[in-house]
Design a protein around this motif. Structure first.
Motif, mmCIF file in Angstrom:
data_model
loop_
_atom_site.group_PDB
_atom_site.id
_atom_site.type_symbol
_atom_site.label_atom_id
_atom_site.label_comp_id
_atom_site.label_asym_id
_atom_site.label_seq_id
_atom_site.Cartn_x
_atom_site.Cartn_y
_atom_site.Cartn_z
ATOM 1 N N GLU A 62 12.712 11.346 3.864
ATOM 2 C CA GLU A 62 13.024 9.891 3.810
ATOM 3 C C GLU A 62 11.783 8.869 3.838
ATOM 4 O OE1 GLU A 62 15.466 9.303 7.737
ATOM 5 O OE2 GLU A 62 16.732 8.686 6.251
ATOM 6 N N THR A 63 10.675 9.294 4.427
ATOM 7 C CA THR A 63 9.376 8.623 4.474
ATOM 8 C C THR A 63 8.908 8.757 2.823
ATOM 9 O OG1 THR A 63 9.127 9.034 6.560
ATOM 10 C CG2 THR A 63 7.183 8.343 5.333
ATOM 11 N N VAL A 64 8.939 9.733 2.320
ATOM 12 C CA VAL A 64 8.455 9.961 0.990
ATOM 13 C C VAL A 64 9.282 9.360 -0.225
ATOM 14 C CG1 VAL A 64 7.698 11.808 -1.002
ATOM 15 C CG2 VAL A 64 7.049 12.034 1.588
ATOM 16 N N GLN A 65 10.715 9.292 0.271
ATOM 17 C CA GLN A 65 11.277 9.023 -0.929
ATOM 18 C C GLN A 65 11.405 7.211 -0.970
ATOM 19 O OE1 GLN A 65 15.097 11.046 -1.577
ATOM 20 N NE2 GLN A 65 14.109 11.855 -3.309
ATOM 21 N N GLN A 66 10.926 6.736 0.226
ATOM 22 C CA GLN A 66 10.691 5.188 0.067
ATOM 23 C C GLN A 66 9.884 4.659 -0.673
ATOM 24 O OE1 GLN A 66 9.843 4.133 4.228
ATOM 25 N NE2 GLN A 66 11.693 4.894 4.958
#
Lengths: 267, 267
Positions: A62-66
């Motif tokens: 989730e953090t990276v795809q943000q």
């Protein structure tokens, strides 16, 4: 060659710390840096967190795809961690990795059938890693045939010959290179991939060994490399290698890369 | 891989000037520098001096051999210049080069039979340079068969696939690499050689292209490379490549080279 950025791995102390602290900005900076350096996928691995692996992996996805548009390479031998990450990932990711080990293969298979993803398959089975290229090609063939029979597209399979340290056994480089060549010859539509850095384990100036090995693997038909793309030598060598392998009409890519400052590696 | 130091070539302005002035100390310094950098042979070429080629070449042979123990690679297409140089050379030199062109082949043959030397043979004949690896292997085969029939030892023949600029035609790299591989397969006892620098003609950062191509050629079985050995990247890559190709038990050569500071290439 596709570039899989390898930096977000919990075996690196600073990454483990950032995951522990849920330091999103540190992780996002690492992800963006690797995309800017030319990554086609961003690998995320939390294996070193042991019982916190699954939770950490979900948070990373989730953090990276943000902050980036490139897909992730979700790197775990734990099918539960993979299942959780797959539910969160937007778009078509790469799963890293399955083997021909019965338990591992069977636990991953439903996930591969359920989601639109590609998959890395290591040339190992319940007896271990064969010492010869022929033995590894046999395992690769078995995995390919089994996956195809289950409806997985050949082009979604990335065979990893498994790279072992050259310092312990001088033949492991040639065995891996020959495996790449033979798998590509036997299954022209399949892809090949490898994590390079293991080759230089235990040696000084590891990146020298890694970059020379990458050129050799590309010559054998390597389709994707798991590397640290922020090390400029890799990119410069990849561009030069693709030009030399006949994939760059009038050397236009090479000359453009030079103009963009991508080839400035000193020396 | 054998290293043929290429620096003493009259196409380089300072070398031409030194030959013109008979500046022995400049030439001797160039020769010693290349031996210290790891050269197995020192190439000497005075082709650019045209009518003064033969005299210049003779002077170079004597001047260089006064200060180094390594043999020379006597580089000329002129059989008279070669004949004169051969009379002066002490020990077993390498002649660079013959082709399958009838006139050239016939003018060199008596010299090869008379002297104990090895010989570089370019894959070209009176029709020119074939565009395909198959065509070049055919010429190499013809030269090898003809030389063997005249009593030349197979191991004394160094086949040069001929390197053309990748910027003009993207296939020339693969054609040269495939020629090396196929010649080695057809005649396991023969040697292969190439002058690398032509591959990068017309491109920026030529040494980047040259060093990547050298690694590829070594993977195909290259036995000797005509290079500037004072460029440290070449040597570092050669040592790493030999380790990766399985020729370095426990990576001892690599580790020793590291300790001797030979692998310090930055990055």
């Amino acid at each position: 060659v596709l570039i899989i950025g390898e930096r977000i791995n919990s075996t690196r102390g600073k990454i483990a710390e950032a995951i522990e602290k849920r330091d999103a900005s540190f992780i996002q900076k690492e992800a963006k840096m690797q995309v800017e350096a030319g990554s086609d996928y961003i690998d995320v691995n939390t294996g070193a967190l042991i019982e916190k692996e699954s939770e950490g992996l979900a948070w990373l996805v989730e953090t990276v795809q943000q902050v980036i548009d490139k897909p992730l390479c979700i790197d775990s031998s734990n099918s539960e961690a993979i299942a959780r990450a797959l539910k969160l990932h937007k778009g078509k990711c790469m799963i890293n990795s399955i083997t021909a080990e019965k338990k591992r293969f069977n636990s991953f298979l439903p996930l591969l059938k359920e989601h639109d993803c590609s998959v890395v398959a290591l040339c190992a089975d319940d007896s271990g890693i064969p010492a010869t290229a022929e033995g590894r090609v046999e395992i690769a063939s078995q995995i390919i045939e089994d996956l195809i029979a289950e409806g997985i597209a050949l082009a979604d399979i990335y065979i990893d010959p498994i790279i072992l340290p050259i310092s312990t056994e001088p033949k492991v480089g040639v065995v891996a290179l020959d495996t790449i060549e033979q798998v590509k010859k036997k299954y022209p539509g399949v892809h090949t991939i490898c994590g390079l850095s293991n080759i230089s384990f235990g040696l000084p100036l590891r990146k020298l060994i890694n970059q020379v090995f990458l050129i050799m693997a590309m010559q054998k038909g390597l389709d994707a490399a798991i590397i640290d793309p922020t090390y400029k030598h890799f990119l410069a060598n990849i561009i030069a290698a693709e030009t030399l392998l006949g994939k760059d009409e009038y050397s236009v890519n090479y000359i453009n890369a030079y103009r963009e400052g991508k080839l400035e590696i000193g020396g």
